[in-house]
Design a protein around this motif. Structure first.
Motif, mmCIF file in Angstrom:
data_model
loop_
_atom_site.group_PDB
_atom_site.id
_atom_site.type_symbol
_atom_site.label_atom_id
_atom_site.label_comp_id
_atom_site.label_asym_id
_atom_site.label_seq_id
_atom_site.Cartn_x
_atom_site.Cartn_y
_atom_site.Cartn_z
ATOM 1 N N SER A 24 -69.316 -16.818 -52.002
ATOM 2 C CA SER A 24 -69.513 -18.020 -52.806
ATOM 3 C C SER A 24 -70.109 -17.576 -54.139
ATOM 4 N N VAL A 25 -70.039 -18.456 -55.111
ATOM 5 C CA VAL A 25 -70.538 -18.129 -56.451
ATOM 6 C C VAL A 25 -71.431 -19.263 -56.925
ATOM 7 N N THR A 26 -72.559 -18.906 -57.493
ATOM 8 C CA THR A 26 -73.467 -19.883 -58.081
ATOM 9 C C THR A 26 -73.641 -19.568 -59.562
ATOM 10 N N ALA A 27 -73.637 -20.612 -60.370
ATOM 11 C CA ALA A 27 -73.861 -20.440 -61.811
ATOM 12 C C ALA A 27 -75.126 -21.189 -62.204
ATOM 13 N N THR A 28 -75.943 -20.525 -63.006
ATOM 14 C CA THR A 28 -77.148 -21.157 -63.534
ATOM 15 C C THR A 28 -77.030 -21.217 -65.053
#
Lengths: 289, 375
Positions: free
Chosen positions: B218-222
């Motif tokens: 999965s990928v998370t962007a901040t």
């Protein structure tokens, strides 16, 4: 009234005498003590008192006879650091400090090797960090020579000698060109610690396929898929076949089985086939049969 | 005190009266949902006949619907039910028919062509399906000829599957503290591109499993402001293919609604990967992929299950690139019917009309779920 004044003067005099006597009780401490060794502390004065020795995470308490030497057995203090000694009595307190030093000879190595799995032929891909401890797990602060050695699956060896300062040292190694387990050893004196680093094939290199008619369809088969160092890419690696014709496109993600990947699909004359795996592109074939 | 009693009695009587009215003269749609007999919609016109069928489908009144068909001798009621809800377990099996749109295509005194568009809702969103119905006049009413699509018959055969499978032994509770687990798979973001849309900021990209073991990713962007303080964080949720086999690439899309790119100083991307047991089977061929131009720009194609087991849920993700190879859009579609072995199933992913002219090439991947086995 005179009697009361006399009693008060006597009390004051006794207090002053006691204070002057207490100020005379002193601690005679060593400047440093090797961790885990026996040591003694000398007090002056007379009477009894209590001796406390403490630092972060360690406390000793002894009832002492002032004016005598108090002995501590080996292993009483083994955590290196700065210690405070306090002797107290009914009306006095005297303090002093000393250091417990780690042994200079390494007895334990804490060896961290990262990563535990990486592709072959990666420059400075492996990191090894060592913390040097003595018998009592104190960091050895004295400069210590640490040798790192990485032995590849075929026996090729890389060596690095690094000096540990304040108990820590690290190095970097290249992963070798052969897939398989590499043995990574850190050594300080006659103490060593080893780790196993798995070296896996890298991206496919020179990916190539061929096409042949199979009944009414076309069979696309790759050559044995290898990385740039000649290692066989493991089964299960995904190879993407693409067929394009007249604006239509078909793709199949096929895992490698027994070293090669193959598919069978319907394609008309003039179709263009291409193959890729991850970020590695392979050849293209124009189907003219 | 008396006024209070009077009010209570009045409320009670009113409630009883409303219950009585609702029972005796129910709203037709409510009666239909309740399975009652009061679903009375006239079949005096082709449209009303089809609308009645829609009500019956929504109420799962299979028997009534089946008996109203003019061509019911051609198939059984069970075949009709399977045609509507799916032959094998799939998203359609557990979907609810929310709405039915009826559009006349052609009408004469004796017959008519009516297009019925069915709007379904399921656990992953909504879907649509449509049928063109031939309606014939029978006496004083109209009857529907249901265009039955019978279950595809897979011929008896043996499909040899020597697929690869990865099993994992994790560290156990009884292991020493500090015992090392198998290292997580190594994944890498190979493309990332923020796009400002009317609805907010969208981050598009692609993620590669560069390891030799399968990964759940999965990928998370901040989003960080210009003074590097965090503004918001979002994950890719289902706009990604979570299971990546070795050297497999997935697109991802992360949406930040009501966010302006001009307010963002930088973006911190955090890909995560977890080692999971996985299987290389089933293999899905994505055939006849075609980019269709505007109006109604879309990517169409067919999924062909090359394995022997039934795929219950398929999730198609399309990555769209411009002429320079940069990702310009990512979109997806859930297939609400099962993938039977060797049986093509069509898919269609719509492309926003304002981006369609920029799309030059595409890449499609499919994630699957089978209730029979791990995937």
């Amino acid at each position: 009234m005179k009697l009361r004044i006399l009693h008060a003067l006597c009390g004051l005099t006794a207090t002053l005498l006691a204070c002057s006597f207490a100020n005379g009780a002193t601690l005679i401490l060593p400047d440093t003590i090797p961790a885990g060794s026996a040591f003694s502390i000398q007090t002056t004065g007379s009477g009894t008192g209590t001796l406390y020795i403490f630092s972060t995470g360690h406390v000793l308490k002894r009832d002492v006879q002032l004016g005598q030497t108090t002995y501590f057995a080996p292993g009483s203090l083994f955590i290196s650091g700065h210690y405070l000694a306090v002797v107290t009595g009914h009306s006095f307190t005297e303090t002093g400090s000393f250091d417990v030093l780690p042994e200079t000879k390494p007895a334990q190595l804490s060896f961290i090797a990262k990563p535990s799995r990486l592709p072959v032929g990666l420059h400075n891909g492996i990191t090894g960090a060592v913390y040097v401890f003595d018998t009592y797990y104190n960091l050895v602060l004295a400069p210590t020579l640490v040798s790192f050695e990485l032995a590849g699956p075929s026996g090729t060896i890389q060596k690095r000698d690094e000096m540990a300062h304040f108990g820590a040292v690290w190095t970097e190694m290249d992963s070798t060109n052969e897939q398989g387990n590499a043995k990574f050893v850190a050594r300080a004196g006659d103490i060593s610690s080893s780790r196993v680093v798995g070296q896996v094939p890298g991206d496919p290199c020179g990916l190539r396929m061929s096409a042949q008619r199979s009944s009414q369809q076309v069979q696309l088969v790759t050559d044995p898929v290898r990385d740039c160092h000649g290692n066989a890419v493991p089964d299960g690696t995904i190879v993407t076949f693409t067929a394009s014709y007249n604006g239509l496109q078909s793709t199949i993600d096929q895992p490698i089985k027994h070293g090669t990947a193959q598919i069978t699909l319907s394609a008309p004359t003039g179709a263009m086939f291409s193959v890729a795996s991850g970020v590695a592109m392979g050849n293209q074939i124009r189907w003219e049969k | 005190m008396i006024n209070g009693r009077m009010l209570a009695i009045l409320l009670g009587v009113t409630t009883l009266a409303l219950i009585l009215i609702g029972t005796v003269w129910p709203v037709p749609s409510a009666a239909a949902y309740a399975g009652g007999e009061r679903l009375v919609r006239s079949s005096s016109t082709p449209e009303s006949a089809v609308a009645t069928l829609g009500d019956q489908l929504r109420a799962h009144a299979w028997n009534k619907a089946y008996n109203s068909f003019a061509n019911k001798a051609q198939f059984t009621q069970q075949e009709f039910e399977h045609d509507v809800t799916g032959h094998s377990s799939s998203l359609r099996t557990y979907a609810t028919l929310e709405q039915v749109d009826v559009t006349p295509l052609h009408e004469s005194d004796h017959d008519a062509e009516i297009r019925v568009k069915m709007h379904w809702s399921n656990v992953v969103g909504s879907s649509e399906s449509s049928r063109d119905l031939h309606v014939v006049k029978s006496g004083d009413h109209w009857e529907i000829e249901w265009p039955i699509v019978k279950e595809a018959i897979v011929p008896p055969q043996v499909i040899a599957v020597n697929y690869l499978r990865w099993d994992v032994i994790y560290r156990g509770a009884g292991d020493d503290w500090g015992a090392q687990d198998v290292e997580a798979p190594h994944v890498r973001i190979i493309d990332m591109h923020p796009v400002q849309r009317a609805e907010g900021l969208v981050i598009l990209g692609e993620l590669l499993n560069e390891d030799v073991i399968p990964a759940y990713v999965s990928v998370t962007a901040t989003l960080l402001s210009k003074n590097q303080s965090p503004l918001a964080a979002e994950g890719s949720f289902d706009k990604i293919s979570h299971l990546l086999l070795p050297k497999q690439v997935t697109p991802f899309l992360i949406a930040f609604p009501n966010t302006m790119l001009s307010d963002v100083g930088s973006i911190r991307m955090t890909p995560t990967s977890v080692l999971v047991a996985a299987s290389a089977d089933p293999v899905i061929e994505i055939a006849n992929q075609q980019l269709n131009p505007t109006p109604g720009a879309s990517l169409t194609g067919q999924l062909i299950n090359q394995s022997g087991q039934i795929v219950n849920v398929a999730h198609v993700l399309g990555t769209f690139y411009d002429k320079t190879g940069q990702v310009v859009w990512v979109d997806d579609e859930y297939i609400d019917q099962p993938l039977l072995p060797q049986t093509p199933v069509a898919f269609e992913i719509h492309i926003p009309h304002d981006l369609a002219s920029n799309v030059s090439t595409q890449r499609t991947v499919v994630a699957t779920y089978s209730s029979e086995g791990a995937q």
